[in-house]
Write an enzyme that holds these catalytic residues in place. Structure first.
Site, PDB file in Angstrom:
ATOM      1  CD  GLU A 252      43.102  29.615  49.849  1.00  0.00           C
ATOM      2  OE1 GLU A 252      44.327  29.924  49.884  1.00  0.00           O
ATOM      3  OE2 GLU A 252      42.074  29.338  50.643  1.00  0.00           O
TER       4      GLU A 252
ATOM      5  CE1 TYR B  67      44.294  26.235  48.957  1.00  0.00           C
ATOM      6  CE2 TYR B  67      45.739  26.065  47.602  1.00  0.00           C
ATOM      7  CZ  TYR B  67      45.307  26.768  48.132  1.00  0.00           C
ATOM      8  OH  TYR B  67      45.477  28.300  47.977  1.00  0.00           O
TER       9      TYR B  67
END
Length: 380
Positions: free
Chosen positions: A189, A101
């Site tokens: 993101e 991530y």
């Protein structure tokens, strides 16, 4: 402002960040054609402006035409967190060995952008933060230096041991920061950023939200906006000079001033109630503004009582009272109302309300308690 995954990845691709090959589809037939074009395995993903698509069954791996047809039939038209799926993204299936991530957002504490990274990619970052906060690495980005090569390398070495991956990551992180700054994003993101079987970094998913206050200088971003029904109400309210945000409670609030509106919601919560909205009508006694505000409040079917909390500063309370009466004469209200009026010319304003047989209270706490009691009685 939020955008869809496919739109976010189009922006990432423009900055030469590696993303999967994919095709946007609106029908089952288009999904079948896209899957054949991309080759199997492929992934069919719902495109809605919310998270949790995988858990809801909105993401499916397909290995042949029959599975692609079935997945399209199941996902198109399904409901995910009150969003109806009208389009899906068909992406190439990718073999990978690890999920990461990475993301950028604004950190008010450091007054800078913060780069977040975790080796536990592929799941909602909120879950990681809740269950294993130590797994999330945070790096405050100096606004003067930006994503300098040495800083990007520091982050990369925190995630990877292989120098080849570090070198790829430095380039990717630099470009990701450039995306964040140049698009006036409030969040960018990539989850997951995967290491493919041949040792390449690849973005399988992308998420972006943008600062509404900066959209005037981002016309291309603004053109992507697909407001929800609640967001349409907020936009309409803004055009009418109101500040409105819908919440989940049953007590509708009409207040003048943002600070007082926040205090009103706090008071309702303190006494065990739930506010249905934040609504600041500003410093005006214009009857039309009150009419617009009231119509906005009662358009929410969850509202069982309206609490009007007005403090007259520059605005005179007698003017506000006249405005309220004029507004209520034009709107058919079938739910209870509680009014608290205080400040400049409050005595005159209260006399006007009393003569109109409108329910008034003296204090904000009393207003909150009475509103909660009336909402409970109404539900009975």
């Amino acid at each position: 402002m939020k955008i869809h995954e496919y739109q976010a990845k189009e922006i990432l691709a423009r900055y030469e960040i590696p993303v999967t090959k994919e095709i946007l589809c609106y029908t089952t037939a288009e999904v079948e054609t896209a899957a054949e074009q991309l080759g199997y395995p492929a992934v069919v993903k719902a495109q809605v402006l919310t998270g949790g698509r995988g858990k809801a069954g909105g993401v499916k791996l397909v290995r042949n035409a029959e599975q692609a047809t079935a997945a399209a039939g199941q996902i198109l038209g399904m409901n995910i967190k009150e969003y109806t799926v009208e389009k899906v993204l068909v992406a190439e299936g990718v073999s990978f060995v690890s999920e990461i991530y990475v993301g950028l957002t604004i950190d008010r504490n450091t007054k800078s952008a913060v780069f977040m990274a975790s080796k536990e990619g592929g799941v909602e970052i909120e879950e990681v933060a809740k269950d294993n906060p130590e797994a999330i690495l945070k790096f405050a980005v100096d606004p003067d230096l930006g994503m300098a090569p040495f800083f990007a390398r520091k982050i990369a070495f925190a995630l990877f041991e292989d120098v080849r991956l570090v070198n790829q990551a430095v380039d990717l992180f630099t470009k990701l920061y450039k995306v964040f700054i140049e698009t006036d994003a409030s969040l960018v993101e990539i989850n997951p950023l995967v290491i493919t079987s041949d040792g390449k970094l690849l973005a399988l998913d992308g998420k972006m939200t943008f600062d509404d206050n900066a959209l005037f200088r981002q016309p291309e971003i603004l053109a992507l906006n697909e407001p929800s029904e609640d967001e349409k109400k907020e936009i309409d309210a803004k055009d009418k000079g109101l500040s409105y945000i819908r919440l989940d409670g049953s007590i509708g609030c009409m207040v003048n001033g943002a600070g007082l509106a926040m205090a009103t919601m706090d008071m309702i919560k303190l006494y065990g109630g739930e506010p249905a909205n934040f609504l600041d009508i500003g410093g005006s006694s214009n009857p039309q503004k009150v009419i617009d505000a009231m119509n906005l409040i009662i358009s929410d079917k969850n509202v069982k009582v309206v609490m009007i909390n007005i403090f007259g500063g520059i605005t005179r309370c007698d003017d506000v009272a006249k405005g309220l009466i004029a507004a209520l004469e034009q709107i058919k209200i079938t739910i209870p109302i509680v009014i608290r009026l205080s400040g400049t010319n409050s005595k005159e304003g209260l006399e006007i309300l009393k003569s109109a047989n409108l329910p008034i209270v003296e204090t904000m706490s009393e207003a909150a308690e009475k509103a909660i009691a009336l909402s409970v009685d109404f539900l009975r």
